[in-house]
Design a protein around this motif. Structure first.
Motif: not given
Lengths: 361, 361
Positions: B31-36, B39-50, B101-104, B295-299
């Motif tokens: 989700l932080p990667d999606i926001r970066w 811009g989407f800041s919701g709690s449920n999302g997937v980004l598909v780059l096709s 790191e973000h898929v189980t 450590h780094g700090v950001g989103l």
């Protein structure tokens, strides 16, 4: 069944029940599962069930682990916990069961690299611990009740706090402050506060919207106390609301009342959902009830079992679930009322102890 | 480089930079990667780059997604987002890159089941987006500075609040309340408050320990504002502390000062860590500095890059990191002082704007 007759938690029994669900060595990596199985509440830990039970954590938790954990050998490690587990605690030639929902592809890759030449076979399994956690013992029920009492004590102070012109964010901040001041460890989620048309966003974030006469107020909040969560939604109204809102409120109230009256352990989740849903459908608002009826509550704010129209699973004896029917009319208003109940074979016991009535301010 | 010259974020550029790092279709699930990236800041999302960029979310976020997202086609779906992505948005025969790191393991199993018969090949890659996020643009820097200013304004009120007999939990609750009242969205972590010997637990939870004369007070806190985090640790002392504490404070202060003086973009993380560590080692306290420098700090409150003795990676231009040397003497006291800095080729700029001095109460 997770505790002995004198009220002390039977940690050995809990560990044994996990072992029985998977072959070979079991690696537990979900922190709430580790807490349930061992008592350890730190933020870094791995549980290895091999010849015996091993809890791995790091030097920050030396003292805490020795105080909290009685049924596992505790290992304090400086590097990666999974690497240490695979390198030293798992016998060569073992089959290792991983938690499918709690191991990432990156972690599996690292594990396989660390296990190089040690003849380990990894496989993964879903729902390894969550079904065990669904049934609460009396110690857990007591913790949930304490958290819920705290949330209710905060709720009772809200009518005196609400005033014209205050923003949703301000009310949400006060709700958090009052929980923490009353001794909550943290909130179980950021409070949801919706005024007027904003209450139509089921999980909307509190924002700058200011309270004005006639506004319904939706408040959904909960906290953690002794590791266990509370959760409650109530409706208030500031001044005189629209008749449509009052009609909708009565419908949702009826749906919750029916669900609580008819809930019992052993019924299918979808059948319990259908009790509330049919009330709302008969009232002509079916499409406005856009989520499932409820969810389990315990060491996590959302856990098994789900009380969903999609789940045909039987709800287990002693499970603690929310019942939270709602209707959401975009641009107009939203209504949700939420209680927590414990299911028993003959019915359900209310955990929530605040009237469901609309609070008029 | 992530923004255009007029200060508007270049979302198309960010999406393009992700695409360049992996072959085929990319599924972004953090989700932080999606926001970066969107811009989407919701709690449920997937980004598909096709063929193009697709953002999937659910009905709770219809309005929010249309307001926040400009460079992706938004899809509102009722069921699982990954299932929808695989079933309808990814062309048959594609290679699909997942975030390791973000898929189980459970999610991959479900994906493979959903892709049955569609001739998709899944592979996974580590560090797909985090290195891009490490370098902050001016919009991001502004957000971090705003969050940090808020935390500092809270910090300045603490000396008047601290009193003999108050508990760590009470002080921590007040810190949270004051952040939220001042407009923080939430805390970036539960505040760490340690009195006396409790400050020797680097990430100890605030507890019932009450403040008494001579106690050092460690306060580590931060919040989120506009999605970005602040983070700051300062030391106070109530009354007259032991000389050993004062000596230790001077050593940690010197270590932080040296690190800030010598930090620059392009140096290796381990070399920056070594600047602070060698000061503490020369003071004879090496083993008491039991964690890495920063450590780094950001989103996220902890993100790339790590400023660790274990990392030989060069610290990138424009990265925002904490510098937080500390020493911890079990049963006696702990000391940590923490600033945030931005690294530049010629040195570093302080983000933190509060003196590092010991605050005497």
């Amino acid at each position: 069944m997770g505790r002995t007759s004198d009220g002390v938690i039977d940690w050995v029994g809990r560990l044994q029940r996990i072992r029985e669900r998977a072959p070979g060595v079991v690696l537990v990596t979900s922190l709430p599962d580790i807490r349930w199985a061992t008592g350890f509440s730190g933020s870094n830990g791995v549980l290895v069930l091999s010849d015996r039970a091993h809890l791995l954590t790091d030097g920050r938790y030396t003292e805490q682990a020795s105080r909290e954990v009685s049924a596992c050998q505790v290992h304090i490690t400086a590097g990666g916990l999974l690497r240490h587990a695979v390198g030293t605690l798992i016998p060569e030639g073992s089959t290792v069961t991983l938690q499918a929902e709690h191991v990432t592809l990156a972690q599996l890759e690292d594990l396989e690299e660390d296990a190089e030449g040690r003849d380990l076979v990894f496989h993964h399994q879903k729902d390894l611990v969550s079904p065990l956690r669904a049934t609460k013992d009396s110690v857990e029920l007591g913790a949930i009740e304490s958290a819920q009492r705290l949330t209710e004590s905060v709720f009772r102070t809200l009518p005196r706090l609400v005033r014209e012109g205050m923003s949703e964010s301000e009310l949400a901040a006060e709700i958090t402050c009052r929980h923490l001041s009353a001794g909550a460890q943290r909130m179980s989620f950021d409070p949801i506060v919706g005024f007027g048309e904003n209450a139509a966003l089921p999980h909307g974030r509190p924002g700058p919207r200011r309270l004005k006469a006639g506004d319904p107020i939706l408040v959904d909040m909960g906290c953690f106390l002794d590791g266990y969560a509370s959760d409650m939604t109530r409706m208030m109204v500031f001044g005189t609301p629209a008749q449509e809102f009052l009609d909708g409120f009565d419908l949702v109230l009826c749906a919750l009342g029916q669900a609580a009256d008819k809930a019992y352990a052993g019924m299918r989740a979808c059948d319990l959902d259908a009790v509330a849903r049919s009330v709302i459908e008969k009232g002509g608002m079916g499409p406005a009830f856009s989520h499932s009826l409820g969810h389990g509550v315990g060491l996590e704010i959302h856990e098994a079992p789900s009380v969903s129209f999609r789940s045909e699973a039987a709800l287990p004896d002693g499970c603690v679930v929310t019942l939270e029917p709602g209707i959401y009319l975009e641009g107009q208003f939203g209504i949700r009322i939420e209680d927590i109940v414990v299911l028993r074979p003959g019915g359900c016991d209310l955990v929530t102890d605040v009237p469901r009535d609309l609070v008029r301010i």
